[in-house]
Design a protein around this motif. Structure first.
Motif, short mmCIF file in Angstrom:
data_model
loop_
_atom_site.label_atom_id
_atom_site.label_comp_id
_atom_site.label_asym_id
_atom_site.label_seq_id
_atom_site.Cartn_x
_atom_site.Cartn_y
_atom_site.Cartn_z
N THR A 173 26.63 14.01 27.33
CA THR A 173 27.56 13.07 26.73
C THR A 173 27.51 11.78 27.54
N VAL A 174 27.44 10.66 26.84
CA VAL A 174 27.49 9.37 27.52
C VAL A 174 28.85 8.78 27.20
N ARG A 175 29.52 8.31 28.22
CA ARG A 175 30.88 7.78 28.01
C ARG A 175 31.02 6.39 28.63
N LEU A 176 31.43 5.45 27.81
CA LEU A 176 31.70 4.10 28.33
C LEU A 176 33.19 3.86 28.29
N ASN A 177 33.74 3.40 29.41
CA ASN A 177 35.16 3.13 29.47
C ASN A 177 35.38 1.69 29.93
N VAL A 228 29.17 -8.60 27.17
CA VAL A 228 29.79 -7.38 26.61
C VAL A 228 31.21 -7.35 27.12
N ASP A 229 32.15 -7.17 26.19
CA ASP A 229 33.55 -7.25 26.56
C ASP A 229 34.27 -5.96 26.20
N ASP A 230 34.75 -5.24 27.22
CA ASP A 230 35.66 -4.12 26.99
C ASP A 230 35.10 -3.08 26.02
N ALA A 231 33.89 -2.62 26.27
CA ALA A 231 33.28 -1.62 25.38
C ALA A 231 33.67 -0.21 25.81
N SER A 232 34.31 0.52 24.89
CA SER A 232 34.67 1.92 25.16
C SER A 232 34.24 2.78 23.99
N PHE A 233 33.40 3.74 24.25
CA PHE A 233 33.05 4.75 23.24
C PHE A 233 32.31 5.91 23.90
N ASP A 234 32.27 7.03 23.18
CA ASP A 234 31.56 8.22 23.67
C ASP A 234 30.38 8.49 22.76
N ILE A 235 29.31 8.98 23.32
CA ILE A 235 28.20 9.47 22.51
C ILE A 235 28.14 10.96 22.77
N ALA A 236 28.30 11.74 21.72
CA ALA A 236 28.35 13.19 21.88
C ALA A 236 26.98 13.73 22.25
N GLU A 237 26.99 14.89 22.87
CA GLU A 237 25.73 15.55 23.22
C GLU A 237 24.90 15.77 21.96
N GLY A 238 23.68 15.31 21.97
CA GLY A 238 22.78 15.52 20.84
C GLY A 238 22.93 14.51 19.72
N GLU A 239 23.85 13.56 19.89
CA GLU A 239 24.10 12.59 18.81
C GLU A 239 23.05 11.47 18.81
N LEU A 240 22.79 10.91 17.63
CA LEU A 240 22.00 9.68 17.54
C LEU A 240 22.96 8.56 17.15
N SER A 296 29.69 6.96 32.35
CA SER A 296 29.33 8.28 32.87
C SER A 296 28.34 8.97 31.94
N ILE A 297 27.47 9.74 32.55
CA ILE A 297 26.48 10.53 31.81
C ILE A 297 26.65 11.97 32.26
N GLY A 298 26.87 12.85 31.29
CA GLY A 298 27.07 14.26 31.62
C GLY A 298 28.22 14.48 32.57
N GLY A 299 29.28 13.67 32.43
CA GLY A 299 30.48 13.87 33.24
C GLY A 299 30.43 13.18 34.60
#
Ligand code: ATP
Length: 362
Positions: free
Chosen positions: A3-7, A20-32, A62-65
């Motif tokens: 999982t990739v997580r941007l906070n 880039v301003d205030d980007a927050s999102f998660d990319i789920a494991e295996g997601e495109l 964070s990548i993989g927690g």
């Protein structure tokens, strides 16, 4: 996989430009996940921060927690494919594929296995001894993808990997990338400015403009419920028709424009929200496919200026006073330029936006 997580990730370049301003999102494991937006919106900067090629000014990645803000690119277990991929011209396909692994000190039999696996996946088995000059554009692009693949990384980062290819090749490589992703299931972040690529490849799409995230959603939700005027105008080709006028309700809803009045129908979707906009300026959005010729006399009457047949459908470029409109119709409609026709707006599919700020109303 990871999982990739941007906070609240932010990038300010030394010249003070906030890319880039205030980007927050998660990319789920295996997601495109696709990052899309016009030139200069910050998508490459965002991807390069994830890769570790650009520092993060504030926020966490964070990548993989594990928080990786200060982790070197080579230790992030990611592989990146660039727009301008450069293959080593004097090396064979097999050597190009294995080069990165040799640098990392992998054992020869491990390298051999990974190169064979990648070549099989990419249908390059017969070209392993060829040099890049002897390959077609598509094959070269597949070698570039293969170099990322052999690394067996946790995350793939692809930065406009198809933009140097011609239209036909782009289409077949797009299918190839979708197939590879389905087979491998590796978390993938794909950057493009091409909305068709974004819509067809992305399981979810992040739409960026001016360094800010405009909306994150599935392709269909972005199309059906754009969060603001930017997303509404950016996704869809031809673009959504946007009409600005005053909202009125009398024998149904109407938009009063300087050119005339546009009938919007009964709009039973959410009348209470819209009632607050009565008598006020509003922007009405209508997709070209939701504007269709009709025999109803009470409909919107427009002049057909240009008829563009593209095979399976026809785009009618219309004029309603000083407002240009586009209608997408079936070829069976047989419309001639210069005619005046009545058009019906599908009231269940109208979008309403606040003219100030552009946010979606309903
Ligand atoms: P494109 O599709 O054209 O590559 P992009 O969406 O990938 O665009 P970025 O390359 O991330 O955009 O650039 C975002 C903004 O930051 C642009 O306005 C760009 O001019 C600016 N920018 C990029 N690199 C730097 C830098 N090193 N210093 C200052 N500004 C920069």
């Amino acid at each position: 996989m990871a999982t990739v997580r941007l906070n609240r990730v932010r990038k300010i370049y030394p010249n003070g430009h906030v890319a880039v301003d205030d980007a927050s999102f998660d990319i789920a494991e295996g997601e495109l996940l696709v990052l899309v937006g016009p030139s200069g919106c910050g998508k490459t900067t965002l991807l390069r921060m994830i890769a570790g090629l650009e520092t993060i000014s504030s926020g966490t990645l964070s990548i993989g927690g594990q928080v990786v803000n200060d982790v070197a690119p080579k230790d992030r277990d990611i592989a990146m494919v660039f727009q301008n991929y450069a293959l080593y011209p004097h090396m064979t396909v097999a050597e190009n594929l294995g080069f990165g692994l040799r640098l990392r000190g992998k054992k020869p039999d491990d390298i051999e296995r990974r190169v064979r696996d990648a070549a099989r996946l990419l249908e390059l088995e017969n070209r392993l001894d060829a040099v890049p000059a002897a390959l077609s554009g598509g094959q070269r692009q597949r070698v570039a993808l293969g170099r990322a693949l052999v690394r067996e990384p946790k995350v793939f980062l692809l930065d406009e990997p198809l933009s140097n290819l011609d239209a036909k090749l782009r289409l077949s490589m797009r299918v190839e990338i979708a197939r590879l992703h389905r087979q491998l299931g590796t978390t993938t972040i794909y950057v493009t400015h091409d909305q068709v690529e974004a819509m067809t490849l992305g399981q979810r799409i992040v739409v960026l403009d001016g360094g800010k995230i405009q909306q994150i959603d599935t392709p269909m939700n972005l199309y059906d419920k754009p969060a603001n005027l930017f997303v509404a105008g950016f996704l869809g080709s031809p673009a959504m028709n946007l009409l600005r006028g005053t909202l009125q309700q009398q024998d149904g809803w109407h938009l009063v424009m300087p050119n005339g009045t546009v009938p919007l129908g009964t709009l039973d979707t959410n009348p209470t929200t819209l009632a607050q906009w009565l008598g006020r300026q509003i922007v009405v959005g209508v997709r070209p496919e939701d504007l269709q010729p009709t025999s109803h006399a009470t409909a919107l009457s427009a002049d057909v200026e240009v008829v563009e047949p593209i095979g399976n459908e026809v785009f009618l470029n219309l004029r309603f006073g000083d407002q240009a409109l586009v209608s997408r119709v079936a070829p069976s409609q047989h419309v001639t330029p210069g005619s005046q026709l009545s058009f019906h707006i599908d009231s269940d599919r109208i979008h309403f936006f606040d003219p100030e700020g552009g946010a979606r109303i309903i």
